[in-house]
Design a protein around this motif. Structure first.
Motif, PDB file in Angstrom:
ATOM      1  N   UNK A 104       0.825  -1.211   0.000  1.00 27.56           N
ATOM      2  CA  UNK A 104       0.000   0.000   0.000  1.00 27.56           C
ATOM      3  C   UNK A 104       0.857   1.258   0.000  1.00 27.56           C
ATOM      4  N   UNK A 105       1.905   1.281   0.814  1.00 26.92           N
ATOM      5  CA  UNK A 105       2.759   2.466   0.890  1.00 26.92           C
ATOM      6  C   UNK A 105       3.381   2.783  -0.469  1.00 26.92           C
ATOM      7  N   UNK A 106       3.854   1.749  -1.148  1.00 25.33           N
ATOM      8  CA  UNK A 106       4.485   1.947  -2.457  1.00 25.33           C
ATOM      9  C   UNK A 106       3.464   2.415  -3.480  1.00 25.33           C
ATOM     10  N   UNK A 107       2.306   1.729  -3.526  1.00 24.35           N
ATOM     11  CA  UNK A 107       1.281   2.032  -4.524  1.00 24.35           C
ATOM     12  C   UNK A 107       0.678   3.404  -4.286  1.00 24.35           C
ATOM     13  N   UNK A 108       0.353   3.722  -3.034  1.00 20.71           N
ATOM     14  CA  UNK A 108      -0.264   5.016  -2.734  1.00 20.71           C
ATOM     15  C   UNK A 108       0.649   6.176  -3.122  1.00 20.71           C
ATOM     16  N   UNK A 109       1.924   6.048  -2.773  1.00 16.95           N
ATOM     17  CA  UNK A 109       2.889   7.093  -3.121  1.00 16.95           C
ATOM     18  C   UNK A 109       3.018   7.231  -4.631  1.00 16.95           C
ATOM     19  N   UNK A 110       3.046   6.097  -5.336  1.00 15.59           N
ATOM     20  CA  UNK A 110       3.185   6.120  -6.796  1.00 15.59           C
ATOM     21  C   UNK A 110       1.954   6.730  -7.463  1.00 15.59           C
ATOM     22  N   UNK A 111       0.775   6.419  -6.953  1.00 14.57           N
ATOM     23  CA  UNK A 111      -0.451   6.970  -7.535  1.00 14.57           C
ATOM     24  C   UNK A 111      -0.539   8.479  -7.299  1.00 14.57           C
ATOM     25  N   UNK A 112      -0.054   8.946  -6.176  1.00  9.90           N
ATOM     26  CA  UNK A 112      -0.015  10.386  -5.946  1.00  9.90           C
ATOM     27  C   UNK A 112       0.937  11.065  -6.934  1.00  9.90           C
ATOM     28  N   UNK A 113       2.051  10.405  -7.215  1.00  8.28           N
ATOM     29  CA  UNK A 113       2.982  10.942  -8.211  1.00  8.28           C
ATOM     30  C   UNK A 113       2.326  10.987  -9.583  1.00  8.28           C
ATOM     31  N   UNK A 114       1.529   9.965  -9.892  1.00  2.00           N
ATOM     32  CA  UNK A 114       0.790   9.958 -11.159  1.00  2.00           C
ATOM     33  C   UNK A 114      -0.189  11.118 -11.225  1.00  2.00           C
ATOM     34  N   UNK A 115      -0.862  11.389 -10.120  1.00  2.00           N
ATOM     35  CA  UNK A 115      -1.804  12.505 -10.086  1.00  2.00           C
ATOM     36  C   UNK A 115      -1.097  13.830 -10.364  1.00  2.00           C
ATOM     37  N   UNK A 116       0.099  13.958  -9.805  1.00  7.57           N
ATOM     38  CA  UNK A 116       0.874  15.172 -10.019  1.00  7.57           C
ATOM     39  C   UNK A 116       1.341  15.274 -11.467  1.00  7.57           C
ATOM     40  N   UNK A 117       1.838  14.166 -12.003  1.00  7.88           N
ATOM     41  CA  UNK A 117       2.349  14.176 -13.368  1.00  7.88           C
ATOM     42  C   UNK A 117       1.225  14.372 -14.376  1.00  7.88           C
ATOM     43  N   UNK A 118       0.035  13.839 -14.070  1.00 11.55           N
ATOM     44  CA  UNK A 118      -1.119  14.031 -14.962  1.00 11.55           C
ATOM     45  C   UNK A 118      -1.394  15.521 -15.137  1.00 11.55           C
ATOM     46  N   UNK A 119      -1.404  16.231 -14.036  1.00 15.55           N
ATOM     47  CA  UNK A 119      -1.646  17.670 -14.099  1.00 15.55           C
ATOM     48  C   UNK A 119      -0.580  18.363 -14.938  1.00 15.55           C
ATOM     49  N   UNK A 120       0.696  18.025 -14.681  1.00 13.23           N
ATOM     50  CA  UNK A 120       1.786  18.648 -15.433  1.00 13.23           C
ATOM     51  C   UNK A 120       1.688  18.335 -16.921  1.00 13.23           C
TER      52      UNK A 120
END
Length: 265
Positions: free
Chosen positions: A210-226
């Motif tokens: 969960x820790x790995x996936x949650x952190x990675x999905x948050x990074x995806x959310x950030x990159x999606x915006x960019x």
């Protein structure tokens, strides 16, 4: 410093800054190696100062014992090692430059990475959901496939995760629960079909997964915006001086980007 309301006694007290040092020494200046200059008096900012001394410059820590160091020794004292300082500093620069895309002034860390942005968005579950919301299986497959790139899902885990997500989405729809929007910046929740599925992830994945996936999905959310701002496939103007309605919501940008991008796939 004494003339500004931000730097009154409370500011120095909270940040444990030696005021006699600041107001009793000549040629003393603040050193901001990375963006630590937030104007919040309760944050530990302004940790490093410099002083002109002995025909050169020496450096110290505002909460230290007034010890002075060469710059390299200061970095080792403050960060543990120069390698650790280099890592922190470069990550800070990278994070800040990545946010300075077309929305602001045309500066980007990877100005030629349009192809990478496009490839990411073409595979993105949020973009696909906006493009074809009726294809729930397609959206779900894209999301689970993304999760699988960050952790090895066992077959039963995969099935259980899919079942729980669909159950939550159907429940929200049946109960007429107001949909959550994917926010502009990194959200604390992972949203699919307007449903917060963050808790579902933690209920199926192990703690380490969960820790790995949650952190990675948050990074995806950030990159999606960019990526959305970087490709700029939506109709709203790039800045307030352009013609058109500037008040375009992020949700509208998602939909327009999805249609303009995936219609040409």
């Amino acid at each position: 410093f004494g003339k500004s309301h931000v730097y009154r006694r409370k500011f120095f007290d909270i940040n444990k800054i030696d005021t006699q040092l600041f107001f009793g020494e000549d040629s003393l200046f603040i050193v901001s190696i990375k963006n630590e200059s937030l104007s919040w008096p309760d944050l530990p900012i302004y940790r490093i100062y410099g002083m002109k001394k002995c025909d050169g410059y020496l450096y110290g820590l505002t909460w230290g014992k007034r010890e002075l160091y060469s710059f390299s020794d200061l970095l080792k004292t403050r960060y543990g090692s120069i390698d650790k300082f280099r890592e922190i500093y470069l990550n800070d620069v990278r994070d800040n430059l990545s946010l300075m895309g077309d929305e602001y002034n045309g500066i980007a860390l990877y100005p030629n990475d349009k192809r990478g942005m496009q490839s990411f968005l073409e595979k993105d579950y949020v973009i696909y959901e906006r493009y074809n919301p009726a294809d729930t299986v397609g959206v779900l497959n894209r999301f689970v496939s993304l999760v699988s790139t960050y952790t090895l899902l066992k077959e039963k885990q995969k099935d259980l995760l899919e079942d729980k997500i669909m159950e939550r989405v159907r429940y929200n729809h049946t109960m007429n629960i107001v949909k959550k929007e994917v926010k502009d910046y990194i959200p604390s929740e992972i949203i699919l079909y307007g449903a917060d599925i963050t808790v579902l992830l933690s209920s199926v994945l192990t703690e380490s997964q969960y820790k790995v996936v949650y952190s990675a999905l948050q990074s995806c959310n950030s990159y999606r915006r960019d990526a959305i701002f970087g490709l700029h496939l939506f109709r709203s103007p790039k800045n307030i001086w352009d013609d058109g309605d500037y008040a375009t919501s992020y949700e509208d940008m998602l939909k327009e980007t999805a249609n303009n991008l995936l219609n040409h796939v």
